[in-house]
Design a protein around this motif. Structure first.
Motif, PDB file in Angstrom:
ATOM      1  N   ASN A  27      67.923  82.774  11.113  1.00 48.26           N
ATOM      2  CA  ASN A  27      67.498  81.655  11.696  1.00 48.26           C
ATOM      3  C   ASN A  27      66.576  80.797  10.804  1.00 48.26           C
ATOM      4  N   PHE A  28      65.709  81.591  10.222  1.00 48.74           N
ATOM      5  CA  PHE A  28      64.835  80.872   9.006  1.00 48.74           C
ATOM      6  C   PHE A  28      65.780  80.182   7.973  1.00 48.74           C
ATOM      7  N   ILE A  29      66.758  80.905   7.449  1.00 45.47           N
ATOM      8  CA  ILE A  29      67.634  80.053   6.461  1.00 45.47           C
ATOM      9  C   ILE A  29      68.396  79.066   7.256  1.00 45.47           C
ATOM     10  N   ASN A  30      69.136  79.071   8.281  1.00 45.64           N
ATOM     11  CA  ASN A  30      69.882  77.894   9.030  1.00 45.64           C
ATOM     12  C   ASN A  30      68.898  76.971   9.307  1.00 45.64           C
ATOM     13  N   LEU A  31      67.739  76.936   9.718  1.00 45.11           N
ATOM     14  CA  LEU A  31      66.969  75.733  10.145  1.00 45.11           C
ATOM     15  C   LEU A  31      66.321  75.254   8.688  1.00 45.11           C
ATOM     16  N   SER A  32      65.949  76.055   7.751  1.00 42.44           N
ATOM     17  CA  SER A  32      65.270  75.688   6.708  1.00 42.44           C
ATOM     18  C   SER A  32      66.312  74.664   5.918  1.00 42.44           C
ATOM     19  N   THR A  33      67.682  75.299   5.705  1.00 48.15           N
ATOM     20  CA  THR A  33      68.831  74.426   5.000  1.00 48.15           C
ATOM     21  C   THR A  33      69.009  73.199   5.740  1.00 48.15           C
ATOM     22  N   ALA A  34      69.119  73.236   7.159  1.00 50.75           N
ATOM     23  CA  ALA A  34      69.383  72.265   7.793  1.00 50.75           C
ATOM     24  C   ALA A  34      68.366  70.970   7.754  1.00 50.75           C
ATOM     25  N   LEU A  35      66.988  71.518   7.875  1.00 46.45           N
ATOM     26  CA  LEU A  35      65.869  70.669   7.677  1.00 46.45           C
ATOM     27  C   LEU A  35      65.685  70.041   6.316  1.00 46.45           C
ATOM     28  N   SER A  36      66.397  70.797   5.343  1.00 43.73           N
ATOM     29  CA  SER A  36      66.365  70.128   3.826  1.00 43.73           C
ATOM     30  C   SER A  36      66.551  68.837   3.685  1.00 43.73           C
ATOM     31  N   VAL A  37      67.674  68.467   4.570  1.00 43.73           N
ATOM     32  CA  VAL A  37      68.008  67.006   4.687  1.00 43.73           C
ATOM     33  C   VAL A  37      66.926  65.987   4.818  1.00 43.73           C
ATOM     34  N   TYR A  92      67.084  81.473  -0.306  1.00 39.89           N
ATOM     35  CA  TYR A  92      68.328  80.499  -0.559  1.00 39.89           C
ATOM     36  C   TYR A  92      67.928  79.157  -0.207  1.00 39.89           C
ATOM     37  N   PRO A  93      66.893  78.836   0.830  1.00 41.43           N
ATOM     38  CA  PRO A  93      66.611  77.701   1.081  1.00 41.43           C
ATOM     39  C   PRO A  93      65.982  77.170  -0.153  1.00 41.43           C
ATOM     40  N   SER A  94      65.035  77.684  -1.075  1.00 43.82           N
ATOM     41  CA  SER A  94      64.370  77.496  -2.130  1.00 43.82           C
ATOM     42  C   SER A  94      65.340  77.001  -3.245  1.00 43.82           C
ATOM     43  N   PHE A  95      66.399  77.840  -3.235  1.00 41.83           N
ATOM     44  CA  PHE A  95      67.425  77.727  -4.305  1.00 41.83           C
ATOM     45  C   PHE A  95      68.230  76.161  -3.999  1.00 41.83           C
ATOM     46  N   VAL A  96      68.457  76.151  -2.789  1.00 49.67           N
ATOM     47  CA  VAL A  96      69.096  74.904  -2.382  1.00 49.67           C
ATOM     48  C   VAL A  96      68.052  73.444  -2.532  1.00 49.67           C
ATOM     49  N   LEU A  97      66.832  73.678  -2.067  1.00 51.74           N
ATOM     50  CA  LEU A  97      66.089  72.325  -2.076  1.00 51.74           C
ATOM     51  C   LEU A  97      65.850  72.183  -3.585  1.00 51.74           C
ATOM     52  N   SER A  98      65.380  73.158  -4.225  1.00 47.77           N
ATOM     53  CA  SER A  98      64.804  73.032  -5.756  1.00 47.77           C
ATOM     54  C   SER A  98      66.057  72.262  -6.723  1.00 47.77           C
ATOM     55  N   LYS A  99      67.315  72.537  -6.290  1.00 52.33           N
ATOM     56  CA  LYS A  99      68.461  72.016  -6.850  1.00 52.33           C
ATOM     57  C   LYS A  99      68.891  70.548  -6.578  1.00 52.33           C
ATOM     58  N   PHE A 100      68.301  69.878  -5.584  1.00 53.69           N
ATOM     59  CA  PHE A 100      68.381  68.629  -5.302  1.00 53.69           C
ATOM     60  C   PHE A 100      68.386  67.580  -6.390  1.00 53.69           C
ATOM     61  N   ASN A 101      69.246  66.524  -6.609  1.00 49.37           N
ATOM     62  CA  ASN A 101      69.322  65.619  -7.524  1.00 49.37           C
ATOM     63  C   ASN A 101      68.193  64.508  -7.220  1.00 49.37           C
ATOM     64  N   PRO A 102      67.446  64.442  -7.935  1.00 46.47           N
ATOM     65  CA  PRO A 102      66.095  63.653  -7.385  1.00 46.47           C
ATOM     66  C   PRO A 102      66.364  62.146  -6.901  1.00 46.47           C
ATOM     67  N   ILE A 103      67.516  61.470  -7.799  1.00 45.51           N
ATOM     68  CA  ILE A 103      67.960  60.209  -7.484  1.00 45.51           C
ATOM     69  C   ILE A 103      68.414  60.201  -5.928  1.00 45.51           C
ATOM     70  N   THR A 104      69.513  61.090  -5.799  1.00 44.37           N
ATOM     71  CA  THR A 104      70.100  61.065  -4.596  1.00 44.37           C
ATOM     72  C   THR A 104      69.134  61.239  -3.483  1.00 44.37           C
ATOM     73  N   ALA A 105      68.250  62.416  -3.805  1.00 45.88           N
ATOM     74  CA  ALA A 105      67.193  62.699  -2.632  1.00 45.88           C
ATOM     75  C   ALA A 105      66.104  61.793  -2.399  1.00 45.88           C
ATOM     76  N   LEU A 106      65.719  60.949  -3.513  1.00 45.19           N
ATOM     77  CA  LEU A 106      64.768  59.896  -3.380  1.00 45.19           C
ATOM     78  C   LEU A 106      65.293  58.740  -2.576  1.00 45.19           C
ATOM     79  N   LYS A 107      66.750  58.417  -2.498  1.00 49.63           N
ATOM     80  CA  LYS A 107      67.221  57.351  -1.823  1.00 49.63           C
ATOM     81  C   LYS A 107      67.481  57.757  -0.416  1.00 49.63           C
ATOM     82  N   ASN A 108      67.350  59.211  -0.248  1.00 49.63           N
ATOM     83  CA  ASN A 108      67.484  59.584   1.218  1.00 49.63           C
ATOM     84  C   ASN A 108      69.065  59.594   1.555  1.00 49.63           C
TER      85      ASN A 108
END
Lengths: 803, 225
Positions: A310-320, A404-420
């Motif tokens: 549950n935690f992984i699913n919600l965290s990765t979903a919320l990472s958006v 896993y959520p830490s891995f996913v979130l920390s890997k975000f590209n800052p440009i895409t991430a910033l532009k939401n």
């Protein structure tokens, strides 16, 4: 830096209240459930581990190999004790004999006949040598107190019950079974409840030697009673395998000369396996199978895994939604490892909160679980082991849920991430999320199937036709001494005068019981058969009282000693006799006793628990073994009838305690463990389903937000509410169907193995599987439904404007 | 300070290849205020992302203070960025869960400044930006102009050599926009190099030089007098 992490984490929890609540609820319930299961499993695994010589203590047990089957006995012949000491002088042996249902009379100032206590958990005639093997703490005295005859040792609890306090008990006398006067010569500190050797009332073994016949204790090689146990302490250098080799030679030397129809062998059973080995009878109150413990451990693991999922699913979903924050932090100079640490810290905060909540839940629920699992020892959460487990569980959950959520979130590209511009589909882990949902529903469905099967099997057992009447039969136990025997007929006549009493029978054993009195036998003047016959002794009214059906002949005549016999269908089948009438008039002989004519053939009834097959049975009368009184009651006015019976008992046997039990309740005790397991399944399967629904609800809530625009456009284009509901539930329904196909073989294998413990069992019909899939889909639809309906009914203009 | 030569950035999908920067060459001297203008999709933001070390080019050279940084790995880029570059965005990009003070403090945490020094420096810069009275408020409690002042405070708190501003007045009314532009001009006058992407001719006039871009290339440079 960490302060900042925790601050952000805490504020993020508060900001995403609903999701945090789902995560914390799921995790805390998961951790609490796993912790409780850990406590139960750990308790069962702890049996007798408090013994300092735990790894070197063994019980000498017996195996009888017949032509077609093998039987096991926890005891050895009495004569073997002396021979063991002679043949294996380097091993320390100690023996004890357990007797159940005896009575002790304790002198009392207020009661002329003394206070009487029935010892249901047994008394132990015990050698002082046992204390060289096992370690117990003494409050007064020591092993020497059991050197001489007529001495008794009590534990603190029993001494307090009998004499008010244990200090007053020392030196007092008490009477065992109205015949043996014993002096209290020592007080043992209470033995922990997690033992298979529950020593509370100990009588010196020398006493048993003097009164052997009263307790069927004969110093010979012919009889092996499971109540006579010999324990051995091996020296640190000795190897059990070497001793087993020596015991093989010992067995050949002493048993092979007896020329019986079986090959008898002694071998060592480690103390560590006594609590788990169903082949042998236990001196304690129950045997636990390791499979049961493994099942409970797996359920614990599954539940915690589901909470992590549950935690992984919600965290990765919320990472958006969190992508912008990650982007900003990256722009401001945070590197990947710092972001990773931050998200792990957030997980740690949530897990820590959950652990605290879990401790609270476990603390509240522990007494109930203790009751369900029949744990007598007071349990506490705050032991170093439990705390250690909690800490380890917390760390594992942080890693499992956070990595896993830490891995996913920390890997975000800052440009895409910033532009939401992160959208659900672009975040890594959509397929993982689907995989995890499948895993959750697989576990849920396995648990639904397991619960349904376990509950059905237990219902089947409780309603199963035993072949006899089990309702309304009151059983009174006594030690069957000569006084009891001499008054039996008059007692019976008096009982039959009570309006609520239908019939009365004196017997050695109820039709279905866990007693295993068996003997070798011969039929029709042939040599001994290659299998054993189970023995029960009963008067002629046994048939009427227990509703046993005769398919040929009549009931055996009532007699002080055995003169006629009845047998069951199974015995005839094993002998190859097809027509029951053919057996009438033929003779049967148990052991080397006299030949008895068979006068009746009984329709098969369940002789033991439904775990075992019906055994070949022979019933004959013999007054000296008929120490149970079975009374068939009319169902109306039960309390009055019981009261009247008690009065008659007191009138006839004032020196004997009144100890009644109902036959159906005794039968229910056979399946206590299965009942417990079935209840634990129900509780924990329910929890697992709840946790997976919680996760599903979280995911659908998230999906509803993500699909706001899509729903708006579809509505503008004319989509109906039903079609929108389909949009939400379609994916989950497919995932449940996939998980069903994974769950089916797993559940089938698991429950097929479990059912194999029972000879009489339900079949694993397709209905169980249909219930699981239908149940899962319904549960999922209900969970998804609320959010989906709300999203579908929302004003599309609003949805589109927000875009 | 910045010297880029023949810089190329191409975005590729399975079917389409988009040239965002086409062998572009630009020099920016220390203390300069440069505005980059051009229509949407001309490559301004891509250029700014590469200059801010948020993205790396496919080809070409990028010298930052005479160090070739074009192919630095992520850790090196993050290190160089946090010590030398400040960012101001159109949408402010403040973290909603942190207060004004905490948002401004963040770059100092990443550069390992001690807590006592951090407090001093954040207070100084908030004072300078005239937002001190809002130090304990959260971003949602501020007006757009105030949020952008916080963003500028955050950009300058580390005393960066370079500030990259991506349409800093795009979400502001003209009064707040002018205020932000004045702030940036003040910073530039104090020696900070500023590169600003903008659609606004009005804002561009605050700069020393305007670079106009089209299809990933510079097409014109205006020196402001």
């Amino acid at each position: 830096m960490f302060k900042n992490y925790f601050k952000t984490a805490w504020r993020s929890i508060i900001r995403n209240k609903a999701f945090s609540l789902i995560n914390i609820t799921g995790l805390s319930i998961g951790i609490a459930a796993s912790l409780l299961l850990f406590i139960v499993v750990q308790y069962e695994m702890s049996y007798d581990r408090f013994q300092p010589n735990y790894d070197r203590i063994y019980r000498v047990v017996t195996q009888d190999k017949f032509d077609k089957d093998i039987t096991y006995n926890s005891g050895v012949p009495v004569a073997a004790l002396k021979a063991l000491r002679t043949d294996l002088p380097n091993i320390q042996f100690g023996a004890l004999k357990s007797i159940y249902g005896s009575q002790v009379t304790v002198p009392s100032a207020g009661n002329a006949t003394g206070n009487k206590f029935i010892l249901k958990s047994g008394i132990f005639f015990i050698e002082p040598e046992i204390f060289n093997i096992f370690h117990y703490d003494w409050l007064v005295g020591g092993a020497d107190a059991l050197k001489d005859p007529n001495n008794i040792v009590l534990d603190e609890r029993t001494a307090t019950t009998y004499f008010g306090n244990w200090q007053q008990a020392m030196g007092k006398t008490m009477v065992l079974d109205n015949a043996i006067t014993l002096k209290v010569s020592g007080i043992l500190k209470n033995v922990p409840a997690n033992t298979d050797l529950p020593l509370s009332v100990l009588v010196s073994y020398e006493t048993l030697k003097q009164y052997g016949s009263a307790y069927n204790h004969a110093d010979n090689w012919n009889t092996t009673s499971s109540n006579f146990n010999v324990f051995a302490l091996l020296s640190p250098a000795a190897k059990a395998a070497d001793i087993d080799k020596a015991l093989l030679q010992f067995s050949k030397r002493h048993y092979d000369v007896m020329q019986t129809n079986s090959v008898k062998r002694n071998f060592l059973q480690p103390l560590g396996t006594i609590h788990f080995d169903r082949r042998f009878e236990t001196l304690g109150d129950h045997v636990t199978s390791k499979t049961t413990l493994l099942t409970l451990s797996l359920i614990g693991l599954f539940i915690i895994l589901m909470a992590c999922v549950n935690f992984i699913n919600l965290s990765t979903a919320l990472s958006v939604n969190r992508s912008r924050e990650v982007g900003i932090r990256k722009v401001l100079g945070s590197n990947r490892s710092q972001l990773f640490a931050q998200i792990m810290s957030e997980t740690a905060v949530i897990v820590c909160l959950s652990v605290i909540l879990a401790m609270g839940i476990a603390w509240i629920v522990l007494p109930y679980i203790k009751h369900i699992a029949s744990i007598k020892e007071p349990l506490t959460l705050f032991t170093p082991k439990t705390m250690g487990m909690m800490l380890a569980m917390g760390l594992v959950v942080i890693l499992l849920a956070g990595l896993y959520p830490s891995f996913v979130l920390s890997k975000f590209n800052p440009i895409t991430a910033l532009k939401n511009k992160m959208v659900s589909a672009s975040v890594r882990g959509v397929s993982l999320r689907r995989g995890l949902v499948v895993m959750q529903f697989t576990i849920s469905q396995v648990l639904i199937i397991a619960t349904a099967v376990a509950v059905s099997q237990m219902n089947f057992i409780s309603k199963a036709d035993l072949g006899v009447n089990k309702e309304g039969v009151l059983v009174l136990s006594s030690n069957g001494d000569s006084l009891i025997q001499s008054k039996q007929m008059a007692f019976k006549q008096q009982l039959l005068q009570v309006p609520g009493v239908q019939s009365v029978s004196f017997n050695s054993d109820a039709p279905s019981s866990d007693n295993t009195w068996s003997s070798n036998f011969a039929y029709n003047h042939q040599p001994d058969e290659k299998f054993q016959v189970t023995l029960k002794f009963a008067d002629a009214d046994y048939i009427k009282t227990f509703g046993v059906h005769l398919i040929a002949g009549q009931a055996a005549a009532e007699c002080d000693t055995s003169r006629e016999a009845m047998v069951n269908e199974t015995l005839l089948k094993k002998l190859g006799i097809k027509n029951a009438n053919d057996a009438i008039g033929k003779e049967i002989r148990m052991g080397r006793n006299k030949w008895l004519p068979i006068v009746g053939v009984m329709q098969d009834f369940k002789t033991n628990s439904l775990r075992e097959e019906i055994k070949p049975l022979m019933i004959t009368s013999n007054k000296s073994f008929q120490f149970l009184t079975a009374i068939k009651l009319r169902t109306h006015q039960l309390p009055h009838t019981r009261e009247a019976i008690q009065k008659i008992w007191a009138q006839f046997y004032p020196d004997y305690a009144f100890a009644p039990s109902f036959f159906d309740e005794d039968i229910a005790k056979f399946y206590q463990q299965e009942e417990q397991l079935s209840l634990l399944y129900k509780i924990f399967a329910g929890l697992a389903i709840f946790i997976s629904c919680l996760g599903l609800y979280g995911l659908v809530s998230f999906m509803a937000v993500q699909k706001t625009k899509e729903v708006g456009i579809r509505k503008v284009l004319g989509a109906s509410v039903a079609s929108l509901l389909k949009l939400f539930s379609k994916e989950f329904t497919i995932l449940i169907i996939i998980s069903f196909f994974i769950a089916v073989p797993v559940a089938w294998y698991m429950m097929h193995t479990w059912l194999n413990n029972f000879v009489y069992r339900i079949s694993l019909s397709g209905w169980f599987f249909i219930v699981a899939i239908t149940g899962s889909i319904l549960i999922a639809w209900i969970t998804v439904g609320y959010k989906a309906i709300r999203a579908s009914l929302a004003n599309p203009v609003k949805a589109l404007r927000s875009e | 300070m910045i010297k880029i030569r023949d810089l190329e950035k191409i975005y590729r999908t399975e079917e389409v290849e988009t040239v965002a920067l086409n062998k572009i060459s630009i020099d920016v001297k220390e203390g300069e205020f440069v505005a980059i203008m051009g229509p949407s999709g001309c490559g301004k933001s891509t250029l700014l992302n590469i200059l801010g070390l948020l993205d790396d080019p496919d080809n070409g050279s990028f010298l930052f203070n005479n160090i070739e940084v074009a192919h630095f790995n992520e850790r090196k880029r993050a290190d160089l960025r946090k010590h030398n570059i400040g960012f101001v965005f159109q949408s402010f990009n403040l973290i909603d869960e942190l207060t004004v003070f905490e948002n401004v403090e963040l770059p100092l945490i990443y550069t390992g400044v001690k807590a006592g020094d951090r407090k001093k420096r954040v207070e100084e810069v908030l004072d300078k930006m005239q937002i001190m009275h809002r130090r304990n408020h959260y971003p949602q409690q501020l007006s757009g102009g105030q949020q952008q002042r916080v963003a500028v405070a955050r950009a300058v708190v580390n005393n960066p050599k370079l500030i990259l501003a991506d349409e800093p007045t795009g979400n502001l009314d003209s009064s707040n926009g002018n205020e932000v532009m004045t702030l940036l001009t003040d910073l530039n006058e104090q020696g900070t190099t500023i590169i600003m992407v903008t659609h606004s001719e009005h804002d561009a006039r605050y700069s020393h030089r305007i670079i106009r871009m089209l299809d990933g290339q510079t097409v014109l440079e205006n020196i402001m007098v």
